[in-house]
Write a protein that holds these residues in place. Sequence first.
Motif, PDB file in Angstrom:
ATOM      1  N   PHE A  31       0.674  -1.135  -0.104  1.00 44.37           N
ATOM      2  CA  PHE A  31       0.091   0.037  -0.097  1.00 44.37           C
ATOM      3  C   PHE A  31       0.829   1.306  -0.085  1.00 44.37           C
ATOM      4  O   PHE A  31       0.650   2.004  -0.901  1.00 44.37           O
ATOM      5  CB  PHE A  31      -0.876  -0.044   1.355  1.00 44.37           C
ATOM      6  CG  PHE A  31      -1.829   1.158   1.412  1.00 44.37           C
ATOM      7  CD1 PHE A  31      -2.900   1.156   0.642  1.00 44.37           C
ATOM      8  CD2 PHE A  31      -1.549   2.242   2.198  1.00 44.37           C
ATOM      9  CE1 PHE A  31      -3.920   2.113   0.734  1.00 44.37           C
ATOM     10  CE2 PHE A  31      -2.500   3.235   2.305  1.00 44.37           C
ATOM     11  CZ  PHE A  31      -3.616   3.368   1.525  1.00 44.37           C
ATOM     12  N   ASP A  32       1.904   1.277   0.895  1.00 44.47           N
ATOM     13  CA  ASP A  32       2.794   2.374   0.847  1.00 44.47           C
ATOM     14  C   ASP A  32       3.461   2.874  -0.269  1.00 44.47           C
ATOM     15  O   ASP A  32       3.837   3.812  -0.352  1.00 44.47           O
ATOM     16  CB  ASP A  32       3.757   2.217   2.137  1.00 44.47           C
ATOM     17  CG  ASP A  32       3.055   2.266   3.522  1.00 44.47           C
ATOM     18  OD1 ASP A  32       1.954   2.907   3.397  1.00 44.47           O
ATOM     19  OD2 ASP A  32       3.603   1.861   4.462  1.00 44.47           O
ATOM     20  N   ASN A  33       3.647   1.684  -1.081  1.00 45.26           N
ATOM     21  CA  ASN A  33       4.173   2.067  -2.406  1.00 45.26           C
ATOM     22  C   ASN A  33       3.333   2.348  -3.711  1.00 45.26           C
ATOM     23  O   ASN A  33       4.010   2.345  -4.991  1.00 45.26           O
ATOM     24  CB  ASN A  33       5.129   0.686  -2.590  1.00 45.26           C
ATOM     25  CG  ASN A  33       6.280   0.632  -2.005  1.00 45.26           C
ATOM     26  OD1 ASN A  33       7.182   1.485  -1.726  1.00 45.26           O
ATOM     27  ND2 ASN A  33       6.338  -0.279  -0.926  1.00 45.26           N
ATOM     28  N   GLN A  34       2.265   2.311  -3.317  1.00 45.04           N
ATOM     29  CA  GLN A  34       1.382   2.734  -4.378  1.00 45.04           C
ATOM     30  C   GLN A  34       0.842   4.118  -4.747  1.00 45.04           C
ATOM     31  O   GLN A  34       1.188   5.010  -3.742  1.00 45.04           O
ATOM     32  CB  GLN A  34      -0.243   2.089  -3.974  1.00 45.04           C
ATOM     33  CG  GLN A  34      -0.003   0.642  -3.981  1.00 45.04           C
ATOM     34  CD  GLN A  34       0.814   0.084  -5.066  1.00 45.04           C
ATOM     35  OE1 GLN A  34       0.215   0.062  -6.330  1.00 45.04           O
ATOM     36  NE2 GLN A  34       1.652  -0.886  -4.661  1.00 45.04           N
ATOM     37  N   PRO A  35       0.551   4.538  -5.870  1.00 53.60           N
ATOM     38  CA  PRO A  35       0.393   6.024  -6.124  1.00 53.60           C
ATOM     39  C   PRO A  35      -0.657   6.139  -5.468  1.00 53.60           C
ATOM     40  O   PRO A  35      -1.628   5.402  -5.070  1.00 53.60           O
ATOM     41  CB  PRO A  35      -0.018   6.126  -7.473  1.00 53.60           C
ATOM     42  CG  PRO A  35      -0.185   4.715  -8.010  1.00 53.60           C
ATOM     43  CD  PRO A  35       0.706   3.672  -6.836  1.00 53.60           C
ATOM     44  N   ARG A  39      -4.275   3.952  -3.518  1.00 56.88           N
ATOM     45  CA  ARG A  39      -4.603   4.112  -2.181  1.00 56.88           C
ATOM     46  C   ARG A  39      -5.930   4.811  -1.936  1.00 56.88           C
ATOM     47  O   ARG A  39      -6.646   3.998  -1.092  1.00 56.88           O
ATOM     48  CB  ARG A  39      -3.499   4.976  -1.517  1.00 56.88           C
ATOM     49  CG  ARG A  39      -1.901   4.532  -1.762  1.00 56.88           C
ATOM     50  CD  ARG A  39      -1.270   5.088  -0.407  1.00 56.88           C
ATOM     51  NE  ARG A  39      -1.262   6.769  -0.371  1.00 56.88           N
ATOM     52  CZ  ARG A  39      -0.259   7.417  -0.869  1.00 56.88           C
ATOM     53  NH1 ARG A  39       0.799   6.763  -1.550  1.00 56.88           N
ATOM     54  NH2 ARG A  39      -0.255   8.722  -0.912  1.00 56.88           N
ATOM     55  N   GLU A  40      -6.405   5.545  -2.923  1.00 55.87           N
ATOM     56  CA  GLU A  40      -7.736   5.940  -2.500  1.00 55.87           C
ATOM     57  C   GLU A  40      -8.660   4.920  -2.905  1.00 55.87           C
ATOM     58  O   GLU A  40      -9.882   4.863  -2.274  1.00 55.87           O
ATOM     59  CB  GLU A  40      -7.781   7.043  -3.660  1.00 55.87           C
ATOM     60  CG  GLU A  40      -8.925   8.122  -3.283  1.00 55.87           C
ATOM     61  CD  GLU A  40      -8.962   9.378  -4.261  1.00 55.87           C
ATOM     62  OE1 GLU A  40      -8.644   9.176  -5.456  1.00 55.87           O
ATOM     63  OE2 GLU A  40      -9.332  10.499  -3.756  1.00 55.87           O
ATOM     64  N   MET A  41      -8.197   3.978  -4.029  1.00 53.66           N
ATOM     65  CA  MET A  41      -9.360   2.921  -4.124  1.00 53.66           C
ATOM     66  C   MET A  41      -9.278   2.089  -3.065  1.00 53.66           C
ATOM     67  O   MET A  41     -10.590   1.538  -2.771  1.00 53.66           O
ATOM     68  CB  MET A  41      -8.754   2.047  -5.341  1.00 53.66           C
ATOM     69  CG  MET A  41      -9.470   2.610  -6.671  1.00 53.66           C
ATOM     70  SD  MET A  41      -8.471   1.986  -8.047  1.00 53.66           S
ATOM     71  CE  MET A  41      -7.981   0.352  -7.414  1.00 53.66           C
ATOM     72  N   TYR A  42      -8.682   2.114  -2.059  1.00 55.82           N
ATOM     73  CA  TYR A  42      -8.411   1.254  -0.832  1.00 55.82           C
ATOM     74  C   TYR A  42      -8.998   1.883   0.415  1.00 55.82           C
ATOM     75  O   TYR A  42      -9.020   1.749   1.541  1.00 55.82           O
ATOM     76  CB  TYR A  42      -7.029   0.529  -0.781  1.00 55.82           C
ATOM     77  CG  TYR A  42      -6.860  -0.544  -1.550  1.00 55.82           C
ATOM     78  CD1 TYR A  42      -7.318  -2.011  -1.080  1.00 55.82           C
ATOM     79  CD2 TYR A  42      -6.561  -0.383  -2.768  1.00 55.82           C
ATOM     80  CE1 TYR A  42      -7.187  -2.925  -1.937  1.00 55.82           C
ATOM     81  CE2 TYR A  42      -6.422  -1.384  -3.771  1.00 55.82           C
ATOM     82  CZ  TYR A  42      -6.634  -2.749  -3.370  1.00 55.82           C
ATOM     83  OH  TYR A  42      -6.415  -3.780  -4.140  1.00 55.82           O
ATOM     84  N   ASN A  44      -7.991   4.834   1.275  1.00 60.97           N
ATOM     85  CA  ASN A  44      -6.795   5.523   1.719  1.00 60.97           C
ATOM     86  C   ASN A  44      -6.583   5.246   3.069  1.00 60.97           C
ATOM     87  O   ASN A  44      -6.128   6.160   4.124  1.00 60.97           O
ATOM     88  CB  ASN A  44      -7.078   7.140   1.771  1.00 60.97           C
ATOM     89  CG  ASN A  44      -6.055   7.803   1.031  1.00 60.97           C
ATOM     90  OD1 ASN A  44      -4.859   7.442   1.118  1.00 60.97           O
ATOM     91  ND2 ASN A  44      -6.467   8.941   0.324  1.00 60.97           N
ATOM     92  N   ARG A  45      -6.658   4.170   3.226  1.00 60.81           N
ATOM     93  CA  ARG A  45      -6.474   3.451   4.881  1.00 60.81           C
ATOM     94  C   ARG A  45      -5.369   2.207   4.785  1.00 60.81           C
ATOM     95  O   ARG A  45      -5.636   1.126   3.981  1.00 60.81           O
ATOM     96  CB  ARG A  45      -7.722   3.036   5.497  1.00 60.81           C
ATOM     97  CG  ARG A  45      -8.040   3.776   6.695  1.00 60.81           C
ATOM     98  CD  ARG A  45      -9.203   3.225   7.403  1.00 60.81           C
ATOM     99  NE  ARG A  45      -9.830   1.899   7.131  1.00 60.81           N
ATOM    100  CZ  ARG A  45     -10.895   1.398   6.983  1.00 60.81           C
ATOM    101  NH1 ARG A  45     -11.936   2.126   7.363  1.00 60.81           N
ATOM    102  NH2 ARG A  45     -11.289   0.172   6.911  1.00 60.81           N
ATOM    103  N   ARG A  46      -4.425   2.225   5.494  1.00 59.03           N
ATOM    104  CA  ARG A  46      -3.719   1.156   5.770  1.00 59.03           C
ATOM    105  C   ARG A  46      -4.331   0.025   6.744  1.00 59.03           C
ATOM    106  O   ARG A  46      -5.397   0.443   7.470  1.00 59.03           O
ATOM    107  CB  ARG A  46      -2.298   1.589   6.493  1.00 59.03           C
ATOM    108  CG  ARG A  46      -1.532   2.624   5.929  1.00 59.03           C
ATOM    109  CD  ARG A  46      -0.468   2.857   6.903  1.00 59.03           C
ATOM    110  NE  ARG A  46       0.916   2.319   6.427  1.00 59.03           N
ATOM    111  CZ  ARG A  46       1.633   1.624   7.021  1.00 59.03           C
ATOM    112  NH1 ARG A  46       1.391   1.652   8.547  1.00 59.03           N
ATOM    113  NH2 ARG A  46       2.755   1.070   6.652  1.00 59.03           N
ATOM    114  N   SER A  47      -3.924  -1.236   6.317  1.00 61.93           N
ATOM    115  CA  SER A  47      -4.785  -2.088   7.181  1.00 61.93           C
ATOM    116  C   SER A  47      -4.367  -2.200   8.554  1.00 61.93           C
ATOM    117  O   SER A  47      -3.267  -1.862   9.033  1.00 61.93           O
ATOM    118  CB  SER A  47      -4.473  -3.516   6.401  1.00 61.93           C
ATOM    119  OG  SER A  47      -5.253  -4.613   6.940  1.00 61.93           O
ATOM    120  N   SER A  48      -5.242  -2.744   9.283  1.00 63.16           N
ATOM    121  CA  SER A  48      -4.896  -3.122  10.816  1.00 63.16           C
ATOM    122  C   SER A  48      -5.935  -4.004  11.386  1.00 63.16           C
ATOM    123  O   SER A  48      -6.785  -4.513  10.775  1.00 63.16           O
ATOM    124  CB  SER A  48      -4.942  -1.727  11.672  1.00 63.16           C
ATOM    125  OG  SER A  48      -6.370  -1.336  11.852  1.00 63.16           O
TER     126      SER A  48
END
Length: 88
Positions: A31-35, A39-42, A44-48
């Motif tokens: 995720f951190d390496n995506q444009p 990230r918006e498609m996901y 804009n949230r990292r998983s947890s």
Amino acid sequence: MKHVICKCGWVSFALTKQEAETEIQRFNTWFDNQPYKTREMYGNRRSSLSEYLCLRCGKGDFKPASQEEIAKIWGCTINPVVYEEVVE
Ligand SMILES: [Zn+2]
């Protein structure tokens, strides 16, 4: 794959906390390496770990699901949750 059922009746499949953490780490590294657009498609949230809860009620009160309970949801999309059996 192990299935568990929530108190609300929703069936999910179980991962151990460690498995979930490995998945989260893998996702977040990707995720951190995506444009920005991706990230918006996901969302804009990292998983947890907080995402590994019941999809229906948002809680995490599980027990192993019986064959009948699993049969009822056969063919549905189910999400992973963290559930670790207490070994006595
Ligand atoms: Zn639930």
